[in-house]
Design a protein around this motif. Structure first.
Motif, PDB file in Angstrom:
ATOM      1  N   TYR A   1      -5.512  12.489  -4.198  1.00  0.00           N
ATOM      2  CA  TYR A   1      -6.549  12.129  -3.226  1.00  0.00           C
ATOM      3  C   TYR A   1      -7.120  10.740  -3.509  1.00  0.00           C
ATOM      4  CZ  TYR A   1     -10.595  12.709  -0.132  1.00  0.00           C
ATOM      5  OH  TYR A   1     -11.544  12.561   0.871  1.00  0.00           O
ATOM      6  N   PHE A   2      -7.273  10.414  -4.799  1.00  0.00           N
ATOM      7  CA  PHE A   2      -7.789   9.079  -5.153  1.00  0.00           C
ATOM      8  C   PHE A   2      -6.839   7.987  -4.659  1.00  0.00           C
ATOM      9  CE2 PHE A   2      -7.787   5.429  -8.073  1.00  0.00           C
ATOM     10  CZ  PHE A   2      -9.086   4.982  -7.874  1.00  0.00           C
ATOM     11  N   ARG A   3      -5.537   8.194  -4.850  1.00  0.00           N
ATOM     12  CA  ARG A   3      -4.548   7.208  -4.376  1.00  0.00           C
ATOM     13  C   ARG A   3      -4.587   7.093  -2.851  1.00  0.00           C
ATOM     14  NH1 ARG A   3       0.217   5.655  -7.111  1.00  0.00           N
ATOM     15  NH2 ARG A   3       0.054   5.894  -9.360  1.00  0.00           N
TER      16      ARG A   3
ATOM     17  N   ALA B   1       0.816  -1.216   0.000  1.00  0.00           N
ATOM     18  CA  ALA B   1       0.000   0.000   0.000  1.00  0.00           C
ATOM     19  C   ALA B   1       0.852   1.269   0.000  1.00  0.00           C
ATOM     20  CB  ALA B   1      -0.937   0.001   1.212  1.00  0.00           C
ATOM     21  N   ILE B   2       2.064   1.172   0.546  1.00  0.00           N
ATOM     22  CA  ILE B   2       2.946   2.351   0.637  1.00  0.00           C
ATOM     23  C   ILE B   2       3.248   2.932  -0.740  1.00  0.00           C
ATOM     24  CG2 ILE B   2       5.248   3.142   1.339  1.00  0.00           C
ATOM     25  CD1 ILE B   2       5.132   0.852   3.439  1.00  0.00           C
ATOM     26  N   PHE B   3       3.317   2.068  -1.746  1.00  0.00           N
ATOM     27  CA  PHE B   3       3.707   2.539  -3.079  1.00  0.00           C
ATOM     28  C   PHE B   3       2.641   3.439  -3.706  1.00  0.00           C
ATOM     29  CE2 PHE B   3       6.392  -1.075  -2.215  1.00  0.00           C
ATOM     30  CZ  PHE B   3       7.634  -0.626  -2.646  1.00  0.00           C
ATOM     31  N   LEU B   4       1.454   3.474  -3.111  1.00  0.00           N
ATOM     32  CA  LEU B   4       0.439   4.432  -3.539  1.00  0.00           C
ATOM     33  C   LEU B   4       0.764   5.846  -3.050  1.00  0.00           C
ATOM     34  CD1 LEU B   4      -2.747   2.298  -2.761  1.00  0.00           C
ATOM     35  CD2 LEU B   4      -1.971   2.985  -5.047  1.00  0.00           C
ATOM     36  N   LEU B   5       1.616   5.937  -2.030  1.00  0.00           N
ATOM     37  CA  LEU B   5       1.932   7.234  -1.423  1.00  0.00           C
ATOM     38  C   LEU B   5       3.201   7.874  -1.979  1.00  0.00           C
ATOM     39  CD1 LEU B   5       1.329   6.405   2.375  1.00  0.00           C
ATOM     40  CD2 LEU B   5      -0.324   7.258   0.713  1.00  0.00           C
TER      41      LEU B   5
ATOM     42  N   LEU C   1      -7.528   4.990  -1.935  1.00  0.00           N
ATOM     43  CA  LEU C   1      -7.220   3.582  -2.228  1.00  0.00           C
ATOM     44  C   LEU C   1      -6.300   3.005  -1.145  1.00  0.00           C
ATOM     45  CD1 LEU C   1      -7.788   1.404  -4.322  1.00  0.00           C
ATOM     46  CD2 LEU C   1      -5.764   2.163  -5.597  1.00  0.00           C
ATOM     47  N   TYR C   2      -5.337   3.812  -0.712  1.00  0.00           N
ATOM     48  CA  TYR C   2      -4.451   3.423   0.401  1.00  0.00           C
ATOM     49  C   TYR C   2      -5.278   3.161   1.661  1.00  0.00           C
ATOM     50  CZ  TYR C   2      -1.052   4.024   4.209  1.00  0.00           C
ATOM     51  OH  TYR C   2      -0.308   3.856   5.350  1.00  0.00           O
TER      52      TYR C   2
END
Length: 405
Positions: A305-307, A295-299, A310-311
């Motif tokens: 905001y969408f990412r 999940a960190i790779f979304l940050l 999703l996180y």
């Protein structure tokens, strides 16, 4: 009553168990209402991530020191009184925030120490009471149902706080939210008077339980795992909410983030607490840890905001998978440790010491990194390194072997 039994499963809900859950629920709702917004409130005044990190560092330094003191008091006085002291300190934190108002950023360390002391007293007593009131057969239920209550609080709190702050003049909105948190902690103090008194006796063997790591492999693995748990929590507890606010410039968006996270978490906690079997605990911890890491790779790339939403959804599934079996295994290891009945307070204190050492290491690394490099360069790399902490838990937990009682 049959409907209650159907909801809870085959669990005997005692008065103390119910009260402990209600107090935990009130705590969760109060924290959900305002804790995220305290970080934003301070960040908006200061504008510096380093200041926010120092505030959170003062919390995680004060917390383990308070745990050690609270442990001694719990052995000399009463666990319920220690719980009450913790809630009073948490209430005092909000009184101070309300009193200093727009000058809160000038009192970062004082506020952090007050909150850390509140956490220390509260969680020492709450964890010991959990150990005493639950049995191995009810621990997964208790941890899961407490997670459900936390998720309900997490759904109501942030969205309500975001709505209040966005609709009222900014300072007024924050004042109302912090005042509501103060009120909830006051109710929790009153409810604590209905808990059965649990006086303790005996010497405080804090250092002996630290050295027990040399003799008990299971205990060594549990404490090592808690250090790495803290390694992720130290920075992530405040950085993600700042990311959401930077991406949206809206308290309401931050509330929506909390609503989505807690709504999914609510379902996940209920599912895990009702269906996870003991023999699959380690596998659940591994899967939960891997999801948290991915999940960190979304940050760290193209933050939006969408990412972030999703996180929020990913970690809402992962945390119950990891934390419900992890907490139950921890209590089981303590329950079978050396003189567990006499030393349960010391075991809880040492566990929290390692957890907070991980948090301290996390925030110190963050402060060093943003001093040596630009925030834009340092933060993404640091999040990947620190964010592996929950995944690494599995590599210690898998070495734990509990013989049949």
């Amino acid at each position: 009553m049959s409907k209650v039994n159907k909801l809870l499963g085959d669990i005997e809900l005692t008065k103390d168990l119910a009260l402990l859950l209600i107090i935990g629920g009130l705590y969760s709702l109060s924290i959900a209402l305002s804790n995220t917004f305290v970080n934003i409130y301070l960040w908006k005044q200061s504008g510096e991530l380093a200041d926010l990190a120092m505030y959170n560092l003062s919390i995680v330094v004060a917390q383990p020191l308070t745990f050690i003191l609270a442990g001694r008091w719990a052995k000399k006085v009463d666990r319920v009184i220690v719980l009450r002291i913790g809630v009073i300190f948490l209430a005092l934190f909000y009184v101070t925030v309300l009193f200093v108002g727009t000058k809160a950023s000038d009192f970062l360390l004082l506020l952090g120490v007050l909150l850390g002391m509140g956490y220390g007293f509260y969680w020492l007593a709450y964890n010991v009471l959990t150990f005493e009131i639950t049995e191995p057969e009810t621990r997964d239920f208790f941890n899961g149902f407490l997670g459900i209550l936390g998720s309900v609080g997490g759904m109501i709190g942030p969205i309500a706080a975001g709505f209040i702050i966005s609709k009222l003049e900014k300072l007024t909105g924050y004042t109302v939210v912090f005042g509501l948190s103060l009120g909830l902690f006051s109710i929790a103090v009153l409810l604590s008077f209905f808990l059965k008194r649990r006086p303790a006796h005996g010497k405080y063997w804090f250092r002996r339980i630290i050295t027990e790591r040399k003799h008990d492999k299971n205990w060594r693995m549990v404490t090592n795992a808690h250090f790495f748990q803290g390694l992720r929590e130290g920075v992530f507890v405040f950085i993600v909410s700042v990311f959401v606010f930077i991406a949206t410039d809206s308290e309401m968006a931050l509330g929506t983030y909390g609503l989505i996270n807690s709504g999914i978490s609510f379902l996940a906690y209920y599912f895990v607490s009702r269906t996870l079997k003991k023999e699959y605990r380690k596998q659940a911890i591994l899967v939960g840890g891997l999801i948290l890491f991915l999940a960190i790779f979304l940050l760290v790339f193209d933050l939006s905001y969408f990412r972030l939403l999703l996180y929020a959804a990913m970690i809402a599934v992962a945390y119950p998978l990891l934390l419900v079996p992890y907490a139950s295994m921890t209590y089981d290891v303590i329950g079978r440790g050396w003189k567990a009945a006499e030393m349960r307070v010391e075991y809880i204190v040492v566990r929290e010491l390692f957890l907070n050492l991980g948090r301290v290491a996390s925030i110190v690394l963050f402060l060093i990194a943003i001093q040596l490099f630009s925030e834009k360069q340092a933060i993404p790399i640091l999040l990947i390194i620190l964010g592996s902490g929950h995944t690494l838990i599995y590599f210690f937990i898998r070495k734990i072997h509990l013989k049949a009682a």
